[in-house]
Every structure is written in C-alpha cells, then in structure tokens.
Design a protein around this motif. Structure first.
Motif, short mmCIF file in Angstrom:
data_model
loop_
_atom_site.label_atom_id
_atom_site.label_comp_id
_atom_site.label_asym_id
_atom_site.label_seq_id
_atom_site.Cartn_x
_atom_site.Cartn_y
_atom_site.Cartn_z
N ASP A 193 0.87 -1.17 0.00
CA ASP A 193 0.00 0.00 0.00
C ASP A 193 0.91 1.22 0.00
O ASP A 193 2.05 1.17 0.48
CB ASP A 193 -0.89 0.01 1.24
N LYS A 194 0.43 2.31 -0.52
CA LYS A 194 1.28 3.52 -0.60
C LYS A 194 1.74 4.00 0.77
O LYS A 194 2.78 4.64 0.91
CB LYS A 194 0.54 4.63 -1.33
N ALA A 195 0.96 3.66 1.82
CA ALA A 195 1.31 4.09 3.18
C ALA A 195 1.93 2.97 4.01
O ALA A 195 2.18 3.15 5.20
CB ALA A 195 0.10 4.65 3.89
N SER A 196 2.17 1.80 3.42
CA SER A 196 2.82 0.72 4.15
C SER A 196 4.21 1.15 4.60
O SER A 196 4.82 2.05 4.00
CB SER A 196 2.96 -0.53 3.26
N LEU A 197 4.72 0.53 5.65
CA LEU A 197 6.08 0.78 6.11
C LEU A 197 6.94 -0.44 5.79
O LEU A 197 6.65 -1.54 6.25
CB LEU A 197 6.10 1.06 7.61
N ILE A 198 7.99 -0.24 4.99
CA ILE A 198 8.83 -1.35 4.59
C ILE A 198 10.31 -0.97 4.74
O ILE A 198 10.66 0.20 4.80
CB ILE A 198 8.56 -1.80 3.14
N GLY A 199 11.15 -1.99 4.78
CA GLY A 199 12.59 -1.74 4.85
C GLY A 199 13.17 -2.16 6.19
O GLY A 199 13.01 -3.29 6.62
N SER A 200 13.86 -1.22 6.83
CA SER A 200 14.56 -1.48 8.09
C SER A 200 15.53 -2.65 7.93
O SER A 200 15.52 -3.61 8.70
CB SER A 200 13.56 -1.78 9.22
N ILE A 201 16.37 -2.55 6.90
CA ILE A 201 17.33 -3.62 6.61
C ILE A 201 18.54 -3.43 7.52
O ILE A 201 19.51 -2.76 7.18
CB ILE A 201 17.73 -3.59 5.12
N GLY A 202 18.45 -3.99 8.70
CA GLY A 202 19.51 -3.84 9.69
C GLY A 202 19.36 -4.87 10.79
O GLY A 202 18.42 -5.67 10.79
N VAL A 203 20.29 -4.87 11.72
CA VAL A 203 20.30 -5.84 12.82
C VAL A 203 20.50 -5.07 14.13
O VAL A 203 21.28 -4.12 14.17
CB VAL A 203 21.42 -6.88 12.64
N ILE A 204 19.82 -5.50 15.16
CA ILE A 204 19.98 -4.85 16.46
C ILE A 204 20.20 -5.90 17.54
O ILE A 204 19.59 -6.96 17.53
CB ILE A 204 18.73 -3.99 16.81
N MET A 205 21.13 -5.61 18.44
CA MET A 205 21.34 -6.40 19.65
C MET A 205 21.31 -5.41 20.81
O MET A 205 22.04 -4.41 20.77
CB MET A 205 22.69 -7.13 19.60
#
Length: 315
Positions: A156-168
């Motif tokens: 959808d145009k307002a979807s949130l995608i990505g965040s290609i990362g790692v967290i500890m």
C-alpha cells in the motif's frame, strides 16, 4: 371412609405425586447435563481438529498464507508454521498462485532465513505457480527479509517497509548496583562465558565481538535482499542503513514492485478471485497452554526479575 382414613389417603397420594415429580425432574436434569457435556465435547473436539472433517468443494483459487506479528520460533509466525502453510498452498492442485500476506515488524534472523530459503525452494519446485508478497501495515526488518524471496512485492502507498539492519540490545546496571550497595558474585569457566553480562562492567572486547557478529548477520541480510530483488533494486547510501520507507517510496527504490492489495492481486494478477486461507491455525490446546504459560511466567517475573543481553533481532 372415615375422615382420618381420607386424610391419610390424600397425604399418601400427594407424597406419591411429589416423588414422581421429583424423579421426573431428576431424569430431565440428567438429560440436560449429558446434552451439555456432549455440546462442550463437540466444541473442544472441533477446536482441537479432531471432529470429522467437512467436505469442501475447492475450485481454482488464490492460496493465502498470513504472516502476522513477530517472527520467532514460539510464535504463530514461526518458520515451522509458515513453511508448513506455504508447502500446503503450493501442493494444492487447485491453487493458481500463492500470496504471502505480511504484517510484521521483524524478529529472529534465523526464523526469517528459514522461511526465505523455503520460499526459494518452493518457487524452484513449482515454477508455474507464482509466489507474491502483499504488505499491509508493516513489513520491516525480518518481515522484509522474508518478502524479498517472493516473485513480486505489492504494498500500500502508506505501508512501512525496509529497516534492513540488525539490532542487539541489553541494559547495564553497574552504577545502580553501586548506589544500592549490591555486590555481583559471578563464577565462570571461560573468559567470555558471562558475555555482556548486564551486572558487570562493560567489556570492550566483548562489545566489539558483538558488533562484528551483528555486522556479519547484516551482510547476510543484505545479500538475501540483493539476491531476491536483483536488478529491480536501486541501491543508495541509505538502502541498507536500517531506515524505514513508505510503500510508495519503496516502489521507487525497487524495494517493492507495485501498489496493490490481496484482493487486487487475486483478481487482477492471478485471475482467481476466490481466496482460500492455508495458514496453519493455533489449536485450542495451544491457546490454553499458552494462556497458562503466560500467567505462570507473569507470576515468576513478579518474584524473579531477570534482564539480560538480547539475541540478534531484525527490528
């Protein structure tokens, strides 16, 4: 008949009728109790999937698998559940294509990787049956890792995608312990057995080791996205930085292919408007066990609080 005998006969008749009525009520009570037990039993058996299966006429359709929530081994979005559902969807002779509807903020890189690999395998085994990912509100981090394995990603145009990362992440309590006057007593065999223990001073070597581990997992994530998206991906300096974008921007960046919904993909792309959900559902026994487990864990946390260094997460 004397008055005394008449009164006695009347009392005996009334007592007899009362006894008959009492027995009648008891029999009806037993009947309704049995009926209630049968009704409850049918509900439980149905919830457990043990009741007789119903015949379902299946025609050409779009097979749906839903990935909702945090991706973890003990969640409904575990690799075991999702992969089992995908396998059933692909194996159906009447499904013309499979749609994985995703609404997830991420989770375990291991679980996401297992789903990604199974999607690749199923696509290769069934080359004539497309696999599309449809994003609703959120498809971030581990959720996007999974989506990258699909033939196409619709958002959808307002979807949130990505965040290609790692967290500890974790916490440190050393200063608070000093103020309170608490002494940490820790015995280990192995210099790094108490890896990043929150109750001891931060160790530079262990911190750097953890950072390198996160970077290694990040590289695996990046490679999976590149392999899945191929030439459609328009990499920029921030693509793999962990930032999140809207669906509209994601299409422009090549992180997604087109704007679309589940119904739209089924109707306009797969030409199979009927949608059949293959998602493996949680059984009554699992729901009951989980509720008991949550209550037990909540009680244990109230008397035995514990905070430690977290496992790597796609978040």
């Amino acid at each position: 008949m004397s008055e005394q005998n008449w009164e006695r006969a009347l009392l005996e008749k009334l007592a007899s009728e009362a006894l008959v009525e009492q027995r009648r009520k008891r029999r009806w009570g037993i009947f309704f109790k049995c009926l209630g037990f049968v009704y409850v039993g049918v509900i439980i058996l149905s919830a457990l999937g043990l009741a007789a299966p119903q015949t379902l006429e299946v025609t050409k359709h779009t097979a749906l698998v839903q990935l909702n929530g945090v991706i973890a081994s003990d969640s409904l979005a575990s690799a075991d559940r999702i992969n089992s559902s995908l396998k059933a969807a692909f194996e159906s002779k009447d499904s013309v294509g499979v749609v994985l509807r995703i609404n997830s903020p991420g989770g375990s890189p291991v679980q996401a990787g297992l789903i990604y690999d199974e999607m690749k395998r199923l696509r290769a085994k069934y080359p004539d049956k497309p696999l599309y990912a449809v994003v609703e509100e959120v498809c971030a981090s581990g959720g996007y890792y999974v989506a990258a394995a699909a033939d196409k990603i619709y958002v959808d145009k307002a979807s949130l995608i990505g965040s290609i990362g790692v967290i500890m992440n974790g916490f440190g309590f050393t200063e608070a312990m000093k103020k309170v006057g608490v002494e940490r007593r820790l015995i280990t065999a192995g210099d790094n057995k108490a890896f990043l223990d929150p109750f001891t001073e931060q160790n530079a070597y262990q911190t750097e080791f953890a950072r390198q581990m996160a970077q290694e997992i990040h590289k695996q994530f990046i490679q999976a996205v590149k392999d899945g998206r191929g030439e459609r991906l328009k990499s920029g300096p921030d693509t793999f930085s962990g930032l999140v974008w809207t669906g509209q921007t994601g299409v422009e960046m090549g992180l997604a292919d087109e704007l679309g919904s589940l119904e739209g993909v089924a109707r306009d792309v797969l030409k199979a408007e009927e949608i059949l959900d293959y998602t493996e559902q949680e059984s009554f026994a699992e729901r009951f066990a989980k509720r008991v487990g949550v209550q037990f864990a909540s009680g244990m946390r109230s008397v035995m609080p514990s905070v430690g260094w977290g496992e790597p997460l796609f978040k």
